[in-house]
Design an enzyme around this catalytic site. Structure first.
Site, mmCIF file in Angstrom:
data_model
loop_
_atom_site.group_PDB
_atom_site.id
_atom_site.type_symbol
_atom_site.label_atom_id
_atom_site.label_comp_id
_atom_site.label_asym_id
_atom_site.label_seq_id
_atom_site.Cartn_x
_atom_site.Cartn_y
_atom_site.Cartn_z
ATOM 1 N N GLY A 48 1.067 9.948 -3.122
ATOM 2 C CA GLY A 48 2.062 10.318 -2.129
ATOM 3 C C GLY A 48 1.594 10.484 -0.703
ATOM 4 O O GLY A 48 2.323 10.175 0.233
ATOM 5 N N GLU A 102 -2.031 16.483 1.827
ATOM 6 C CA GLU A 102 -1.032 16.345 0.761
ATOM 7 C C GLU A 102 0.298 15.895 1.361
ATOM 8 O O GLU A 102 0.580 16.181 2.525
ATOM 9 C CB GLU A 102 -0.892 17.694 0.052
ATOM 10 C CG GLU A 102 0.088 17.735 -1.092
ATOM 11 C CD GLU A 102 -0.269 16.875 -2.279
ATOM 12 O OE1 GLU A 102 -0.201 15.636 -2.148
ATOM 13 O OE2 GLU A 102 -0.568 17.415 -3.353
ATOM 14 N N ASP A 103 1.108 15.199 0.572
ATOM 15 C CA ASP A 103 2.422 14.775 1.050
ATOM 16 C C ASP A 103 3.402 15.936 1.061
ATOM 17 O O ASP A 103 4.135 16.136 2.013
ATOM 18 C CB ASP A 103 2.979 13.605 0.226
ATOM 19 C CG ASP A 103 3.066 13.886 -1.270
ATOM 20 O OD1 ASP A 103 2.585 14.941 -1.729
ATOM 21 O OD2 ASP A 103 3.600 13.032 -1.994
ATOM 22 N N ASP A 106 5.262 21.948 -3.032
ATOM 23 C CA ASP A 106 6.478 22.601 -3.511
ATOM 24 C C ASP A 106 6.094 23.785 -4.396
ATOM 25 O O ASP A 106 5.978 24.895 -3.915
ATOM 26 C CB ASP A 106 7.478 21.628 -4.146
ATOM 27 C CG ASP A 106 6.869 20.634 -5.106
ATOM 28 O OD1 ASP A 106 5.825 20.932 -5.720
ATOM 29 O OD2 ASP A 106 7.445 19.558 -5.277
ATOM 30 N N LYS A 134 8.085 22.999 0.750
ATOM 31 C CA LYS A 134 9.337 23.568 0.250
ATOM 32 C C LYS A 134 9.081 25.047 -0.045
ATOM 33 O O LYS A 134 8.716 25.410 -1.167
ATOM 34 C CB LYS A 134 9.781 22.857 -1.029
ATOM 35 C CG LYS A 134 10.200 21.416 -0.849
ATOM 36 C CD LYS A 134 10.642 20.839 -2.192
ATOM 37 C CE LYS A 134 11.119 19.414 -2.064
ATOM 38 N NZ LYS A 134 11.522 18.876 -3.395
ATOM 39 N N PHE A 155 15.372 17.079 -3.744
ATOM 40 C CA PHE A 155 14.539 15.928 -4.093
ATOM 41 C C PHE A 155 14.597 14.913 -2.959
ATOM 42 O O PHE A 155 15.672 14.591 -2.453
ATOM 43 C CB PHE A 155 15.002 15.273 -5.400
ATOM 44 C CG PHE A 155 14.064 14.193 -5.848
ATOM 45 C CD1 PHE A 155 12.891 14.516 -6.495
ATOM 46 C CD2 PHE A 155 14.344 12.867 -5.582
ATOM 47 C CE1 PHE A 155 12.003 13.528 -6.891
ATOM 48 C CE2 PHE A 155 13.459 11.865 -5.970
ATOM 49 C CZ PHE A 155 12.288 12.193 -6.628
ATOM 50 N N ASP A 162 7.972 9.291 -3.872
ATOM 51 C CA ASP A 162 8.639 8.298 -4.718
ATOM 52 C C ASP A 162 9.614 8.907 -5.713
ATOM 53 O O ASP A 162 9.622 10.103 -5.954
ATOM 54 C CB ASP A 162 7.581 7.514 -5.500
ATOM 55 C CG ASP A 162 6.945 8.347 -6.602
ATOM 56 O OD1 ASP A 162 7.005 7.934 -7.777
ATOM 57 O OD2 ASP A 162 6.386 9.430 -6.310
ATOM 58 N N ARG A 168 8.238 4.594 -2.029
ATOM 59 C CA ARG A 168 7.096 5.044 -1.231
ATOM 60 C C ARG A 168 6.994 4.300 0.102
ATOM 61 O O ARG A 168 6.512 4.835 1.084
ATOM 62 C CB ARG A 168 5.784 4.842 -1.988
ATOM 63 C CG ARG A 168 5.587 5.740 -3.152
ATOM 64 C CD ARG A 168 4.155 5.646 -3.681
ATOM 65 N NE ARG A 168 4.006 6.223 -4.997
ATOM 66 C CZ ARG A 168 3.846 7.513 -5.240
ATOM 67 N NH1 ARG A 168 3.837 8.368 -4.247
ATOM 68 N NH2 ARG A 168 3.716 7.956 -6.474
#
Length: 178
Positions: A48, A102-103, A106, A134, A155, A162, A168
């Site tokens: 990600g 990191e992408d 959460d 998040k 989401f 993805d 992506r």
């Protein structure tokens, strides 16, 4: 494209590519300031974070290195809560100042596992840099040092994120249409 369909779900634009690049530049400039003279090792969490890391490294202008690890915790639209290491770290982190890229953070389970592992391997310091966070989904007590954007617990897909492997490549970030 204001609205797209991936597999069986419809998505609409949530964050534009211009907003993304502005947020990346801001985080990169802060890292340049904070990490100057520290020769950090950036660890990009695949799959990600590849787009974020690529854009971030265009802004970071201090001496540094970049490497990759691959972890997995998602299946479909939800996290499994189990973090699997798919490709491990090959560089030594002993005595290094590490920045984990990191992408999205959460639940925090993946980041907690990474931080615990890097600490056990002897990293001098560990900073966490995420494109998205998040806050309402966080279940671990972790410190995220650099956050490009905070978002609700929806989401999303695009810009490296993805839905079952798809989406992506999208330059914008999309949220699911309910």
């Amino acid at each position: 494209m204001d609205q797209i369909t991936i597999k069986d779900k419809n998505f609409k634009v949530f964050i534009s590519s211009d907003q993304i690049q502005e947020a990346v530049a801001k985080v990169g400039q802060q890292i340049n300031k904070d990490m100057a003279g520290k020769n950090p090792l950036f660890i990009c969490v695949l799959n990600g974070a590849f787009m974020f890391a690529g854009d971030l490294m265009k802004v970071v202008d201090i001496p540094s290195e970049l490497t990759f690890v691959k972890l997995s915790s998602y299946q479909g639209l939800t996290t499994t809560g189990v973090v699997k290491e798919v490709i491990g770290l090959s560089e030594s982190v002993v005595g290094r100042n590490v920045v984990v890229v990191e992408d999205i953070v959460d639940t925090g389970y993946t980041m907690q596992r990474i931080m615990d592992s890097l600490s056990a391997k002897g990293a001098a310091s560990i900073k966490v840099c995420t494109f998205l966070q998040k806050p309402d989904a966080l279940k671990c007590n972790i410190q995220v040092d650099y956050v490009a954007m905070k978002i609700p617990n929806d989401f999303i897909v695009g810009y490296g994120l993805d839905y079952d492997g798809y989406g992506r490549n999208l330059k914008d970030i999309y949220t699911i249409v309910k």
